[in-house]
Motif scaffolding. Structure first.
Motif, PDB file in Angstrom:
ATOM      1  N   TYR A  65       0.904  -1.233   0.119  1.00 57.91           N
ATOM      2  CA  TYR A  65      -0.046   0.077   0.017  1.00 57.91           C
ATOM      3  C   TYR A  65       0.702   1.202  -0.161  1.00 57.91           C
ATOM      4  O   TYR A  65       0.592   2.261  -0.760  1.00 57.91           O
ATOM      5  CB  TYR A  65      -0.956  -0.106   1.217  1.00 57.91           C
ATOM      6  CG  TYR A  65      -1.798   1.141   1.138  1.00 57.91           C
ATOM      7  CD1 TYR A  65      -2.953   0.989   0.548  1.00 57.91           C
ATOM      8  CD2 TYR A  65      -1.620   2.140   2.152  1.00 57.91           C
ATOM      9  CE1 TYR A  65      -4.059   1.949   0.497  1.00 57.91           C
ATOM     10  CE2 TYR A  65      -2.634   3.428   2.038  1.00 57.91           C
ATOM     11  CZ  TYR A  65      -3.683   3.142   1.237  1.00 57.91           C
ATOM     12  OH  TYR A  65      -4.720   4.296   1.282  1.00 57.91           O
ATOM     13  N   ASP A  68       2.285   1.988  -3.390  1.00 63.57           N
ATOM     14  CA  ASP A  68       1.470   2.185  -4.467  1.00 63.57           C
ATOM     15  C   ASP A  68       1.259   3.713  -4.143  1.00 63.57           C
ATOM     16  O   ASP A  68       0.906   4.384  -5.279  1.00 63.57           O
ATOM     17  CB  ASP A  68      -0.048   1.613  -4.211  1.00 63.57           C
ATOM     18  CG  ASP A  68      -0.003   0.082  -4.923  1.00 63.57           C
ATOM     19  OD1 ASP A  68       0.935  -0.157  -5.664  1.00 63.57           O
ATOM     20  OD2 ASP A  68      -0.667  -0.571  -4.534  1.00 63.57           O
ATOM     21  N   GLU A  69       1.156   4.118  -2.934  1.00 59.20           N
ATOM     22  CA  GLU A  69       0.695   5.497  -2.769  1.00 59.20           C
ATOM     23  C   GLU A  69       2.052   6.544  -3.135  1.00 59.20           C
ATOM     24  O   GLU A  69       1.710   7.543  -3.604  1.00 59.20           O
ATOM     25  CB  GLU A  69       0.409   5.704  -1.271  1.00 59.20           C
ATOM     26  CG  GLU A  69      -0.732   5.228  -0.512  1.00 59.20           C
ATOM     27  CD  GLU A  69      -1.867   6.027  -1.174  1.00 59.20           C
ATOM     28  OE1 GLU A  69      -1.770   7.245  -1.492  1.00 59.20           O
ATOM     29  OE2 GLU A  69      -2.934   5.429  -1.609  1.00 59.20           O
ATOM     30  N   THR A  73       1.241   3.305  -8.235  1.00 60.23           N
ATOM     31  CA  THR A  73       0.919   2.158  -9.092  1.00 60.23           C
ATOM     32  C   THR A  73      -0.252   1.129  -8.623  1.00 60.23           C
ATOM     33  O   THR A  73      -0.175   0.057  -8.847  1.00 60.23           O
ATOM     34  CB  THR A  73       2.011   1.166  -8.973  1.00 60.23           C
ATOM     35  OG1 THR A  73       2.479   0.832  -7.664  1.00 60.23           O
ATOM     36  CG2 THR A  73       3.351   1.823  -9.802  1.00 60.23           C
ATOM     37  N   LYS A  74      -1.423   2.004  -8.065  1.00 62.13           N
ATOM     38  CA  LYS A  74      -2.384   1.123  -7.546  1.00 62.13           C
ATOM     39  C   LYS A  74      -3.116   0.281  -8.586  1.00 62.13           C
ATOM     40  O   LYS A  74      -3.235   0.416  -9.504  1.00 62.13           O
ATOM     41  CB  LYS A  74      -3.582   2.161  -6.906  1.00 62.13           C
ATOM     42  CG  LYS A  74      -3.043   2.940  -5.902  1.00 62.13           C
ATOM     43  CD  LYS A  74      -4.408   3.611  -5.344  1.00 62.13           C
ATOM     44  CE  LYS A  74      -3.997   4.548  -4.231  1.00 62.13           C
ATOM     45  NZ  LYS A  74      -4.914   5.161  -3.665  1.00 62.13           N
ATOM     46  N   PRO A  75      -3.369  -0.908  -8.119  1.00 58.63           N
ATOM     47  CA  PRO A  75      -3.229  -1.837  -7.096  1.00 58.63           C
ATOM     48  C   PRO A  75      -2.205  -2.885  -6.987  1.00 58.63           C
ATOM     49  O   PRO A  75      -2.008  -3.627  -6.284  1.00 58.63           O
ATOM     50  CB  PRO A  75      -4.562  -2.610  -7.008  1.00 58.63           C
ATOM     51  CG  PRO A  75      -4.931  -2.936  -8.380  1.00 58.63           C
ATOM     52  CD  PRO A  75      -4.368  -1.673  -9.277  1.00 58.63           C
ATOM     53  N   TRP A  76      -1.144  -2.588  -7.972  1.00 59.45           N
ATOM     54  CA  TRP A  76      -0.205  -3.780  -8.422  1.00 59.45           C
ATOM     55  C   TRP A  76       0.791  -3.907  -7.065  1.00 59.45           C
ATOM     56  O   TRP A  76       1.098  -5.270  -6.954  1.00 59.45           O
ATOM     57  CB  TRP A  76       0.601  -3.399  -9.624  1.00 59.45           C
ATOM     58  CG  TRP A  76      -0.379  -3.586 -10.644  1.00 59.45           C
ATOM     59  CD1 TRP A  76      -0.826  -2.364 -11.381  1.00 59.45           C
ATOM     60  CD2 TRP A  76      -1.218  -4.665 -11.210  1.00 59.45           C
ATOM     61  NE1 TRP A  76      -1.854  -2.938 -12.174  1.00 59.45           N
ATOM     62  CE2 TRP A  76      -1.990  -4.302 -12.198  1.00 59.45           C
ATOM     63  CE3 TRP A  76      -1.089  -5.853 -10.919  1.00 59.45           C
ATOM     64  CZ2 TRP A  76      -2.885  -5.007 -12.979  1.00 59.45           C
ATOM     65  CZ3 TRP A  76      -2.150  -6.873 -11.481  1.00 59.45           C
ATOM     66  CH2 TRP A  76      -2.846  -6.421 -12.575  1.00 59.45           C
ATOM     67  N   GLY A  77       1.340  -3.082  -6.628  1.00 61.71           N
ATOM     68  CA  GLY A  77       2.300  -2.976  -5.363  1.00 61.71           C
ATOM     69  C   GLY A  77       1.553  -3.862  -4.312  1.00 61.71           C
ATOM     70  O   GLY A  77       2.324  -4.468  -3.546  1.00 61.71           O
TER      71      GLY A  77
END
Length: 123
Positions: A65, A68-69, A73-77
């Motif tokens: 999370y 991604d923040e 790269t939401k939601p891949w990380g």
């Protein structure tokens, strides 16, 4: 004289049965204590293993999370790190349960442990 002898036999038998009963009660008490101790140990082991697994998954989720923040790269990380956390949790549980050996306990074919030997022959 026969009634006295019968009373003596009954008294002897009563004493023998009383001592047998006391011995069995003592052994039953010890068995009950062992059962209580093993049940408590089992619960402690279950809590330890479940907390290790949950912690690994939670850390993987938090790292994913956060990545991604930061990287957008939401939601891949989160997906990748959640899966890595799951794998790490399973590995930790298997190590704690004794299913697989700790890294320092693995032995190579030559009898030396992995990672602890130092090559000095230039290879």
């Amino acid at each position: 004289m026969a009634p006295d002898r019968a009373d003596d036999d009954l008294d002897a038998r009563r004493k023998r049965l009383g001592s047998d009963l006391a011995g069995r009660r003592a052994s039953a008490g010890r068995a009950e204590e062992k059962t209580r101790a093993s049940t408590g140990t089992g619960y402690a082991q279950a809590v330890k293993l479940s907390s290790e697994f949950i912690a690994a998954v939670a850390v993987g989720f938090a790292l994913g999370y956060g990545l991604d923040e930061w990287a957008g790269t939401k939601p891949w990380g989160m997906i990748v790190f959640l899966l890595l956390g799951f794998c790490a949790g399973v590995l930790n549980v298997m190590r704690s349960a004794g299913v697989i050996a700790q890294p320092q306990e693995r032995v190579t074919r030559g009898g030396k442990t992995n990672g602890s030997e130092r090559r000095t022959d230039g290879e």
